[in-house]
Design a protein around this motif. Structure first.
Motif, mmCIF file in Angstrom:
data_model
loop_
_atom_site.group_PDB
_atom_site.id
_atom_site.type_symbol
_atom_site.label_atom_id
_atom_site.label_comp_id
_atom_site.label_asym_id
_atom_site.label_seq_id
_atom_site.Cartn_x
_atom_site.Cartn_y
_atom_site.Cartn_z
ATOM 1 N N GLN A 105 0.839 -1.189 0.000
ATOM 2 C CA GLN A 105 0.000 0.000 0.000
ATOM 3 C C GLN A 105 0.873 1.238 0.000
ATOM 4 O O GLN A 105 1.684 1.445 0.903
ATOM 5 N N ALA A 106 0.732 2.052 -1.044
ATOM 6 C CA ALA A 106 1.461 3.316 -1.109
ATOM 7 C C ALA A 106 0.639 4.391 -0.411
ATOM 8 O O ALA A 106 -0.494 4.671 -0.809
ATOM 9 N N LYS A 107 1.189 4.973 0.618
ATOM 10 C CA LYS A 107 0.489 6.028 1.346
ATOM 11 C C LYS A 107 0.513 7.350 0.574
ATOM 12 O O LYS A 107 -0.362 8.200 0.743
ATOM 13 N N THR A 108 1.556 7.528 -0.253
ATOM 14 C CA THR A 108 1.688 8.747 -1.052
ATOM 15 C C THR A 108 2.085 8.353 -2.473
ATOM 16 O O THR A 108 2.515 7.225 -2.730
ATOM 17 N N VAL A 195 0.175 0.735 -6.776
ATOM 18 C CA VAL A 195 -0.448 1.594 -5.763
ATOM 19 C C VAL A 195 -0.932 0.780 -4.570
ATOM 20 O O VAL A 195 -0.673 1.130 -3.418
ATOM 21 N N PHE A 196 -1.628 -0.322 -4.846
ATOM 22 C CA PHE A 196 -2.202 -1.113 -3.750
ATOM 23 C C PHE A 196 -2.414 -2.548 -4.188
ATOM 24 O O PHE A 196 -2.832 -2.813 -5.323
ATOM 25 N N ALA A 197 -2.128 -3.471 -3.282
ATOM 26 C CA ALA A 197 -2.480 -4.878 -3.458
ATOM 27 C C ALA A 197 -2.729 -5.477 -2.084
ATOM 28 O O ALA A 197 -1.956 -5.227 -1.150
ATOM 29 N N PRO A 198 -3.799 -6.235 -1.917
ATOM 30 C CA PRO A 198 -4.008 -6.918 -0.637
ATOM 31 C C PRO A 198 -3.054 -8.090 -0.520
ATOM 32 O O PRO A 198 -2.365 -8.459 -1.478
ATOM 33 N N GLU A 199 -2.972 -8.691 0.640
ATOM 34 C CA GLU A 199 -2.174 -9.901 0.784
ATOM 35 C C GLU A 199 -2.799 -11.014 -0.060
ATOM 36 O O GLU A 199 -3.998 -11.042 -0.314
ATOM 37 N N LEU A 688 -11.203 -1.481 1.573
ATOM 38 C CA LEU A 688 -10.172 -0.445 1.561
ATOM 39 C C LEU A 688 -10.294 0.458 2.785
ATOM 40 O O LEU A 688 -9.295 0.791 3.435
ATOM 41 N N ARG A 689 -11.500 0.843 3.115
ATOM 42 C CA ARG A 689 -11.689 1.786 4.227
ATOM 43 C C ARG A 689 -11.525 1.114 5.590
ATOM 44 O O ARG A 689 -10.858 1.663 6.482
ATOM 45 N N LYS A 690 -12.122 -0.075 5.758
ATOM 46 C CA LYS A 690 -12.244 -0.618 7.108
ATOM 47 C C LYS A 690 -11.255 -1.738 7.444
ATOM 48 O O LYS A 690 -11.056 -2.029 8.619
ATOM 49 N N VAL A 691 -10.639 -2.324 6.417
ATOM 50 C CA VAL A 691 -9.630 -3.358 6.689
ATOM 51 C C VAL A 691 -8.227 -2.819 6.469
ATOM 52 O O VAL A 691 -7.317 -3.079 7.258
ATOM 53 N N TYR A 692 -8.056 -2.006 5.414
ATOM 54 C CA TYR A 692 -6.709 -1.551 5.050
ATOM 55 C C TYR A 692 -6.455 -0.081 5.374
ATOM 56 O O TYR A 692 -5.337 0.413 5.138
ATOM 57 N N ALA A 694 -7.205 2.446 3.841
ATOM 58 C CA ALA A 694 -6.772 3.103 2.603
ATOM 59 C C ALA A 694 -7.840 4.093 2.154
ATOM 60 O O ALA A 694 -8.399 3.996 1.053
ATOM 61 N N ASN A 695 -8.138 5.052 3.000
ATOM 62 C CA ASN A 695 -9.227 5.990 2.721
ATOM 63 C C ASN A 695 -8.938 6.891 1.529
ATOM 64 O O ASN A 695 -9.845 7.249 0.772
ATOM 65 N N ASP A 696 -7.690 7.274 1.346
ATOM 66 C CA ASP A 696 -7.352 8.136 0.213
ATOM 67 C C ASP A 696 -7.629 7.419 -1.104
ATOM 68 O O ASP A 696 -8.150 8.027 -2.050
#
Length: 706
Positions: A105-108, A195-199, A688-692, A694-696
């Motif tokens: 997960q990229a924060k920026t 940008v993002f990948a789950p496990e 994305l919001r509640k597990v990771y 990743a709100n942005d």
């Protein structure tokens, strides 16, 4: 639903070639954007406008590594499957950071990781060039000459349309197995960042036991971002997110790149697949699977390096088993025989100049299939490189052949070295993706043994290849001695090749004294001879025969005929709908609550173990959120990562698989029980919001980004 093993992709090319069913079922078809299913969509009171079609087309993305995707924000954000992006996650992983297993997960924007050797394509124009290609090959031209003339004309058309400096790629696509030729022009992107990948355990929950099954509970999603000039691109076309998601019986669409179907195959071609092609490929897949499983079990590092390739092989094996079961079904073969008899009857009374060629087409295909049966084993080990299965050999052969092909005019070259294709070839060749020496040695040793078993240990070519050593010893010698795995070395060699080619000369690669290049040289003569025979005695006769059959089919059924899949952009449609299995209703949707029940039923072990964060965040989730769903849209491997959209072209889901009943879709369509499986758009945002946290990213998807 997508394979990312080049050697197996080449082998599969031998097995499939391009008569679509005489009765198009309600939701059937992988339709061209230049010929959408307007008549079929009238049953749903929907008429796609040209603006709608253009918007969806320009929002769709092809992953040249195998798979589909779509732009989902104005800032170049691309959505696809985790298993489509798995190879890219593996390439950027390190012994310390296993992004394929643990996720990323990229924060920026600054944290987004640049991929290695990944190219994305967007289809920007379609032009019918059938008349130009056909004019280049006079009627009655012998197969060898016809192949050469057609290849030369295609190379000419591609070169004229491509603009390398502006990243414009051009491919002439063969449709209806030679019935039509379309020039597809693509905008090409090469700076792609993760940008993002789950496990993986969340993305592929249930593992191999649940693969191609339903109900499912997978977060098979991955996000990338496209850059140009070191900045995210600004998308004029992207798919907006549906806040409501999908609902039962709703009309939905799938825009993606189905890889290959064989629905237009004659009965003789299907019998080849049933009796020879699929059994042979399955033996090869089983061999590779056992080899990689054993090697992976020796260490965690081995498992990490082989993980994505092993998954692809297992996925292919299970798909081919399902396909073979379909081919062995008397009902399926009976249906295909009936369709062929109908076409033959039409041709018999067809009063047109093209009727004579169509009347002899079936015999031409049958003759070609006999040659294919004769050549499959040698073609697999030599020209398709199954006897040398390693990235090192593929690189060495590309360099060797480039030195021989580039001095020729574009139309005289092997197609992969045509001018319009060189930029993409070089981009892949110069990639700095990791190539592991120990895994290369293992695979090459197995390949050399496969070569010896196939051609016989007393074969003169086998003796020369092994050089008096065992397969393992020879593999070690070749892998440890070659320099082609160094990308800078490859760039220098290729630059020398291009410089020599400008003077009309072939670069002297023998002076490099590279053992892998010399191995490629040793087998290149026999490999080229096989390829030429296959092109002249299998590909070209079948191309001419299927072109004649396509004309008969058009005359018989009109524009309700759609072409077999060719890994080019298609539009499918259907409804969100469950089905019956063994007399029981299988509902269209699963939920997060079902995920946790599934885990408890399996004692939260093995493939059904929940990732730690999913256990910890359970109480934050709305467990009634739809997780996965099925629909009747017509898909196949290559559609992985395709967006599922509603009438408003809003994202309601993400294709990631088909159920076990869908494995016959390679040959026929069935909307009674075959289903496409998707991740629900509501589940993606909820997770994305509640597990990771990743709100942005969730805000960017839903149009709430600041």
């Amino acid at each position: 639903m997508t394979s990312r093993v080049p050697a197996l992709a080449a082998a599969t090319a031998l097995i499939g070639f391009f008569m679509i069913p005489n009765v198009i079922q309600a939701d059937e078809g992988m339709w061209l954007f230049s010929n959408p299913p307007r008549a079929q969509l009238k049953q749903y009171n929907f008429e796609p406008t040209q603006q709608w079609l253009d918007h969806v087309r320009l929002s769709s993305v092809r992953f040249n590594s195998g798979g589909s995707g779509s732009f989902v924000s104005p800032d170049g954000l691309v959505m696809t499957n985790h298993h489509v992006g798995a190879g890219d996650l593996e390439k950027v992983s390190t012994p310390e950071k296993n992004y394929l297993r643990d996720g990323f997960q990229a924060k920026t924007r600054a944290e987004e990781i640049k991929c290695k050797g990944l190219e994305l394509n967007v289809l920007i124009d379609i032009k019918d060039v059938t008349a130009e290609v056909e004019k280049a090959v006079p009627a009655g031209t012998a197969p060898a000459a016809a192949f050469k003339l057609r290849t030369s004309k295609i190379a000419e058309l591609e070169k004229a349309a491509a603009v390398p400096d502006k990243q414009i790629r051009a491919d002439v696509v063969t449709l209806y197995a030679g019935g039509q030729y379309h020039l597809y022009t693509f905008k090409k992107y090469e700076d792609i960042r993760i940008v993002f990948a789950p496990e993986k355990q969340a993305a592929f929950y249930g593992g191999d036991p649940d693969n191609f099954e339903y109900p499912r509970f997978d977060l098979d999603v991955c996000f990338f971002r496209v850059y140009e000039n070191d900045q995210p691109i600004k998308c004029a076309h992207y798919l907006k997110w549906s806040a409501a998601g999908s609902k039962a019986d709703e009309l939905v669409f799938v825009s993606g790149h189905p890889g290959r179907t064989n629905r237009a195959n004659t009965v003789d071609e299907l019998k080849y697949l049933r009796d020879t092609g699929y059994p042979y490929l399955l033996n090869r897949l089983n061999r590779l699977e056992v080899m990689l499983q054993a090697w992976s079990g020796r260490s965690e590092q081995n498992a990490q390096r082989a993980e994505e390739e092993l998954f692809s092989i297992q996925n292919s094996r299970k798909a081919r088993i399902g396909g073979l079961a379909g081919l062995m079904d008397p009902a399926l073969m009976g249906r295909k025989e009936s369709e062929q008899a109908r076409l033959k009857a039409f041709i018999g009374q067809w009063n047109a100049p093209e009727a004579q060629a169509a009347a002899t087409a079936f015999d031409s295909v049958a003759k070609a299939e006999k040659v294919r049966t004769e050549l499959i084993k040698e073609m697999t080990v030599l020209e398709n490189a199954g006897g040398f299965s390693s990235a090192s050999f593929g690189i060495a052969r590309t360099l060797l052949r480039a030195s021989e092909e580039l001095p020729k005019s574009g139309g005289e070259r092997l197609r992969e070295f045509a001018d319009a294709r060189l930029p993409s070839l070089k981009f892949g060749l110069f990639s700095d993706e990791p190539i592991f020496e120990d895994l290369e040695t293992l695979k090459l040793a197995d390949g050399l043994q496969f070569l010896a078993v196939t051609l016989g240990p007393d074969s003169d070519l086998v003796k020369k290849v092994l050089g008096g050593k065992s397969p393992r010893e020879r593999a070690y010698e070749l892998i440890s001695g070659t320099k082609v795995r160094n990308p800078e070395t490859r760039k220098k060699i290729f630059a020398d090749i291009e410089a020599a080619a400008k003077g009309g000369k072939a670069a002297d690669l023998a002076a490099l004294n590279d053992p892998m290049i010399e191995l490629a040289r040793l087998v290149d003569g026999p490999s080229r001879a096989l390829r030429k025979r296959f092109e002249n005695e299998v590909d070209e006769p079948k191309r001419q025969a299927h072109a004649a059959l396509a004309k008969a089919k058009f005359a018989m059924d009109g524009d309700k005929v759609y072409p077999d899949a060719t890994f080019t952009l298609r539009l499918a449609f259907g409804t969100v709908k469950g089905y019956k299995e063994d007399g029981k209703d299988v509902p269209a949707f699963t939920t997060f609550e079902g995920l946790y029940k599934r885990s408890a039923e399996q004692s939260n072990k093995g493939a059904f173990e929940l990732p730690k964060r999913w256990v910890e965040k359970k109480n934050k989730l709305d467990l009634s959120t739809p997780y996965n769903f099925v629909c009747t849209a017509d898909i196949i491997g290559g559609n992985s990562g395709s967006p599922v959209i509603n009438r408003n072209a809003e994202v309601v889901g993400l294709i990631f698989d088909g159920n076990i009943q869908s494995l016959v879709l390679d040959f026929i369509f069935d909307q009674d029980t075959a289903r496409a499986v998707s991740v629900d758009s509501r589940a993606i945002v909820e997770a994305l919001r509640k597990v990771y946290d990743a709100n942005d990213l969730a805000d960017e998807l839903t149009g709430k980004a600041k």
